[in-house]
Design an enzyme around this catalytic site. Structure first.
Site, PDB file in Angstrom:
ATOM      1  CD  GLN A  31      26.804 -15.784  24.205  1.00 30.91           C
ATOM      2  OE1 GLN A  31      26.404 -15.311  23.130  1.00 30.91           O
ATOM      3  NE2 GLN A  31      27.128 -17.067  24.306  1.00 30.91           N
ATOM      4  CG  ASP A  86      18.926 -24.047  22.629  1.00 32.32           C
ATOM      5  OD1 ASP A  86      19.239 -23.065  21.940  1.00 32.32           O
ATOM      6  OD2 ASP A  86      18.462 -25.097  22.155  1.00 32.32           O
ATOM      7  CD  GLU A 106      27.220 -22.655  22.582  1.00 32.97           C
ATOM      8  OE1 GLU A 106      26.194 -22.780  21.919  1.00 32.97           O
ATOM      9  OE2 GLU A 106      27.813 -21.562  22.765  1.00 32.97           O
ATOM     10  CG  ASP A 137      35.231 -20.017  16.623  1.00 28.85           C
ATOM     11  OD1 ASP A 137      35.814 -18.936  16.537  1.00 28.85           O
ATOM     12  OD2 ASP A 137      34.250 -20.325  15.905  1.00 28.85           O
ATOM     13  CG  ASP A 155      20.549 -23.546  16.827  1.00 25.68           C
ATOM     14  OD1 ASP A 155      20.260 -24.273  17.810  1.00 25.68           O
ATOM     15  OD2 ASP A 155      20.018 -22.436  16.624  1.00 25.68           O
ATOM     16  CG  ASP A 158      20.299 -12.437  15.918  1.00 26.14           C
ATOM     17  OD1 ASP A 158      19.669 -11.610  16.590  1.00 26.14           O
ATOM     18  OD2 ASP A 158      19.825 -13.532  15.557  1.00 26.14           O
TER      19      ASP A 158
HETATM   20  N1  SAM Z   1      17.946 -20.533  17.976  1.00 30.95           N
HETATM   21  C1  SAM Z   1      18.768 -19.374  18.213  1.00 30.95           C
HETATM   22  C2  SAM Z   1      18.670 -18.415  17.063  1.00 30.95           C
HETATM   23  O1  SAM Z   1      18.142 -18.780  16.024  1.00 30.95           O
HETATM   24  O2  SAM Z   1      19.095 -17.259  17.254  1.00 30.95           O
HETATM   25  C3  SAM Z   1      20.193 -19.790  18.496  1.00 30.95           C
HETATM   26  C4  SAM Z   1      20.291 -20.504  19.772  1.00 30.95           C
HETATM   27  S1  SAM Z   1      21.836 -21.055  20.357  1.00 30.95           S
HETATM   28  C5  SAM Z   1      21.695 -20.555  22.013  1.00 30.95           C
HETATM   29  C6  SAM Z   1      23.026 -19.961  19.650  1.00 30.95           C
HETATM   30  C7  SAM Z   1      24.421 -20.332  20.154  1.00 30.95           C
HETATM   31  O3  SAM Z   1      25.436 -20.033  19.195  1.00 30.95           O
HETATM   32  C8  SAM Z   1      24.856 -19.569  21.423  1.00 30.95           C
HETATM   33  O4  SAM Z   1      24.851 -20.452  22.513  1.00 30.95           O
HETATM   34  C9  SAM Z   1      26.243 -19.038  21.095  1.00 30.95           C
HETATM   35  O5  SAM Z   1      27.137 -19.126  22.192  1.00 30.95           O
HETATM   36  C10 SAM Z   1      26.650 -19.943  19.942  1.00 30.95           C
HETATM   37  N2  SAM Z   1      27.723 -19.413  19.078  1.00 30.95           N
HETATM   38  C11 SAM Z   1      27.866 -18.156  18.597  1.00 30.95           C
HETATM   39  N3  SAM Z   1      28.985 -18.074  17.845  1.00 30.95           N
HETATM   40  C12 SAM Z   1      29.559 -19.331  17.837  1.00 30.95           C
HETATM   41  C13 SAM Z   1      30.717 -19.892  17.232  1.00 30.95           C
HETATM   42  N4  SAM Z   1      31.541 -19.141  16.463  1.00 30.95           N
HETATM   43  N5  SAM Z   1      30.990 -21.212  17.441  1.00 30.95           N
HETATM   44  C14 SAM Z   1      30.161 -21.973  18.208  1.00 30.95           C
HETATM   45  N6  SAM Z   1      29.041 -21.505  18.836  1.00 30.95           N
HETATM   46  C15 SAM Z   1      28.746 -20.186  18.632  1.00 30.95           C
END
Ligand code: SAM
Length: 282
Positions: A31, A86, A106, A137, A155, A158
């Site tokens: 991303q 984060d 993550e 993943d 967490d 979207d």
């Molecule tokens: N608080 C935020 C929200 O409500 O939108 C989310 C914050 S956190 C940074 C979201 C994290 O989900 C990102 O760092 C992203 O890389 C991770 N993410 C997305 N898809 C994922 C997956 N399939 N497995 C693990 N992490 C994932």
């Protein structure tokens, strides 16, 4: 001359923040990643142009995602966080004495590393001895584990890109199997205003999988509509059955024992949508 960062929240709506400076920009393997210092919300993590978390109001989100399930479970020894790169949710989870190990899965290592550099108030969670980080993943991680966790918290970003599958019924079924017999699951499930249908669909999905399924919400001004929802599935404990007097004081800034219960009071338009969809799905 003021400089502004605009988040396109949908095709008709922008949230614009005046910024002091852009602290970091990069394209990770997953991303676009940026950290901007905004006047209104302080430093802000942005992924693919979408606000993820901001210093000024992150506590309302991370406290509600962590403390509602962790106070509803009598012995949350093993906790899994999906996403959360984060560190803010990890910071809240490790405040619970009963937690023996909190694993964060993550997919994008750069989010963890950049958060450690620019968002130390959140990434402090990673320094705790109970905290461990796994880069991978979350969908695969959960599918490979059965009967392992007391609490699983999602967490995620979207539902775009790598997190689409984290909003599926199949994933919720895999979570059910990765939880211990009295486990609890909570996912962030977007805005109850702008994503009412999705929130309702997810709650109905969870109702079809868990004996206890409830939605609750919080207020995060930097998020679209400021209202933000969580969907909870529990194999045994009802979060509304918690004795308010039993809830420990964890030095929170948003979460209170009264809000623990009040947050489950959903607006009529949301309840109507849940009922409508349940009837259609029946
Ligand atoms: N608080 C935020 C929200 O409500 O939108 C989310 C914050 S956190 C940074 C979201 C994290 O989900 C990102 O760092 C992203 O890389 C991770 N993410 C997305 N898809 C994922 C997956 N399939 N497995 C693990 N992490 C994932």
């Amino acid at each position: 001359m003021p400089i502004w960062y605009s988040e396109q929240q949908n095709e008709n709506l922008l949230l614009s923040c005046r910024i002091r400076q852009t602290l970091h920009v990069e394209k990770t393997p997953f991303q676009d990643l940026a950290v901007v210092d905004t006047v209104q919300f302080g430093r802000m993590l942005v992924l693919d142009g979408v606000v993820q978390t901001a210093i000024a109001d992150e506590f309302a989100y991370h406290e509600m995602l962590a403390h509602v399930p962790l106070n509803a479970h009598p012995a949350p020894r093993r906790v899994l966080i999906i996403g959360g790169g984060d560190g803010g949710l990890m910071r809240e989870v490790v405040k619970h004495k009963a937690v023996e190990r909190a694993t964060l899965c993550e997919i994008d290592e750069r989010v963890v590393e950049v958060s450690k550099q620019y968002l130390p108030e959140l990434a402090v969670g990673f320094e705790h001895p109970k905290a461990e980080v796994f880069i991978g993943d979350g969908i695969r991680y959960v599918s490979e584990r059965k009967d392992t966790f007391d609490v699983i918290l999602c967490d995620s970003t979207d539902p775009i890109g790598p997190s689409v599958g984290l909003f599926s019924r199949e994933f919720y079924q895999a979570v059910y199997e990765a939880l211990r017999p009295d486990g609890i699951f909570v996912a962030q499930t977007e805005s109850p205003y702008f994503h009412t249908g999705m929130f309702a669909r997810i709650l109905n999905d969870l109702r079809g999988i868990f004996p206890v399924a409830r939605g609750y919400w919080t207020l995060v001004p930097s998020y679209p509509s400021a209202a933000w929802s969580f969907s909870l599935g529990s194999k045994k404990y009802d979060p509304l059955a918690v004795e308010v007097e039993q809830i420990p004081d964890l030095g929170t800034r948003y979460y209170t024992p009264e809000i623990h219960k009040a947050a489950f009071a959903l607006p009529r338009f949301v309840l109507n949508e849940i009922e409508e969809q349940a009837k259609k799905g029946a």
